[in-house]
Design a protein around this motif. Structure first.
Motif, PDB file in Angstrom:
ATOM      1  N   ALA A 100       0.831  -1.204   0.000  1.00  0.00           N
ATOM      2  CA  ALA A 100       0.000   0.000   0.000  1.00  0.00           C
ATOM      3  C   ALA A 100       0.871   1.262   0.000  1.00  0.00           C
ATOM      4  CB  ALA A 100      -0.931  -0.001   1.210  1.00  0.00           C
ATOM      5  N   VAL A 101       1.933   1.255   0.780  1.00  0.00           N
ATOM      6  CA  VAL A 101       2.835   2.411   0.826  1.00  0.00           C
ATOM      7  C   VAL A 101       3.489   2.618  -0.536  1.00  0.00           C
ATOM      8  CG1 VAL A 101       4.990   3.283   1.821  1.00  0.00           C
ATOM      9  CG2 VAL A 101       3.253   2.284   3.303  1.00  0.00           C
ATOM     10  N   SER A 102       3.934   1.518  -1.162  1.00  0.00           N
ATOM     11  CA  SER A 102       4.573   1.659  -2.477  1.00  0.00           C
ATOM     12  C   SER A 102       3.591   2.180  -3.521  1.00  0.00           C
ATOM     13  CB  SER A 102       5.170   0.328  -2.922  1.00  0.00           C
ATOM     14  OG  SER A 102       4.168  -0.594  -3.300  1.00  0.00           O
ATOM     15  N   PHE A 103       2.332   1.793  -3.417  1.00  0.00           N
ATOM     16  CA  PHE A 103       1.312   2.289  -4.343  1.00  0.00           C
ATOM     17  C   PHE A 103       1.138   3.798  -4.164  1.00  0.00           C
ATOM     18  CE2 PHE A 103      -3.247   1.267  -5.991  1.00  0.00           C
ATOM     19  CZ  PHE A 103      -3.012   2.030  -7.113  1.00  0.00           C
ATOM     20  N   LEU A 104       1.050   4.245  -2.925  1.00  0.00           N
ATOM     21  CA  LEU A 104       0.903   5.676  -2.668  1.00  0.00           C
ATOM     22  C   LEU A 104       2.134   6.459  -3.140  1.00  0.00           C
ATOM     23  CD1 LEU A 104      -0.757   5.589   0.859  1.00  0.00           C
ATOM     24  CD2 LEU A 104      -1.834   6.175  -1.322  1.00  0.00           C
TER      25      LEU A 104
ATOM     26  N   LEU B  53      -9.269  -7.248  -4.153  1.00  0.00           N
ATOM     27  CA  LEU B  53      -9.675  -5.893  -4.540  1.00  0.00           C
ATOM     28  C   LEU B  53      -8.942  -4.841  -3.711  1.00  0.00           C
ATOM     29  CD1 LEU B  53     -11.579  -3.984  -6.143  1.00  0.00           C
ATOM     30  CD2 LEU B  53     -13.192  -4.232  -4.250  1.00  0.00           C
ATOM     31  N   LEU B  54      -8.742  -5.124  -2.438  1.00  0.00           N
ATOM     32  CA  LEU B  54      -8.036  -4.161  -1.584  1.00  0.00           C
ATOM     33  C   LEU B  54      -6.616  -3.894  -2.067  1.00  0.00           C
ATOM     34  CD1 LEU B  54      -9.213  -5.199   1.988  1.00  0.00           C
ATOM     35  CD2 LEU B  54      -9.822  -3.136   0.724  1.00  0.00           C
ATOM     36  N   SER B  55      -6.021  -4.847  -2.782  1.00  0.00           N
ATOM     37  CA  SER B  55      -4.649  -4.652  -3.254  1.00  0.00           C
ATOM     38  C   SER B  55      -4.563  -3.663  -4.407  1.00  0.00           C
ATOM     39  CB  SER B  55      -4.031  -5.979  -3.676  1.00  0.00           C
ATOM     40  OG  SER B  55      -4.616  -6.437  -4.883  1.00  0.00           O
ATOM     41  N   VAL B  56      -5.661  -3.397  -5.085  1.00  0.00           N
ATOM     42  CA  VAL B  56      -5.625  -2.456  -6.208  1.00  0.00           C
ATOM     43  C   VAL B  56      -6.204  -1.090  -5.844  1.00  0.00           C
ATOM     44  CG1 VAL B  56      -5.609  -4.257  -7.954  1.00  0.00           C
ATOM     45  CG2 VAL B  56      -7.784  -3.312  -7.200  1.00  0.00           C
TER      46      VAL B  56
END
Length: 116
Positions: free
Chosen positions: A20-24, A78-81
Motif C-alpha cells: 500500500a505504501v509503495s502504491f501511494l 480488490l483491496l490490493s488495487v
C-alpha cells in the motif's frame, strides 16, 4: 485451522502494508513526474510491481490455506488495487490470524487436558 494457516495469513499481512505504501509513493511520483523534472516512476514502478506480485502470490497461498469463499478472497484481492486498501487488509488479516492462533492454542490446551 492450524499454524500453517496462521503463517500464510501473517505473510499476506506483512506484505499488505508495504504494498500500500509503495502504491501511494508511485502515485506521488507520477504527479511529480508531470509537474516537475523529478522522475522516480521507473524505480517506484518496479518496487511496487514486485510488492504487488508478492501480495498476489501470498494472497493465493492464504486463500488456499484459509479456505476463504469467493467473496472474502475477492475482497482481499480488490483491496490490493485500491490506493489505501492494503492498510485495511492488514488490519483485517491481523484480527483473523490472531483468531487462528488463539484457536490453535485453545485446541492444544484441550488436548493436553484430555491426555493428562
Amino acid at each position: 485451522m492450524d499454524l500453517k494457516t496462521a503463517g500464510a495469513l501473517r505473510r499476506l499481512r506483512l506484505i499488505s502494508a508495504p504494498e500500500a505504501v509503495s502504491f501511494l509513493l508511485l502515485l506521488v511520483c507520477s504527479v511529480l513526474k508531470r509537474t516537475t523534472d523529478f522522475n522516480a516512476v521507473p524505480v517506484m514502478g518496479m518496487v511496487h510491481g514486485v510488492l504487488f506480485v508478492l501480495y498476489v502470490a501470498f494472497w493465493a497461498l492464504a486463500w488456499r490455506r484459509a479456505r476463504w469463499g469467493w467473496k472474502r478472497a475477492g475482497w482481499l484481492l480488490l483491496l490490493s488495487v485500491l490506493p489505501t486498501g492494503g492498510f485495511f487488509a492488514e488490519r483485517t488479516l491481523a484480527r483473523e490470524s490472531e483468531a487462528v492462533v488463539d484457536a490453535v492454542v485453545a485446541a492444544r490446551g484441550r488436548s493436553e487436558a484430555v491426555g493428562a
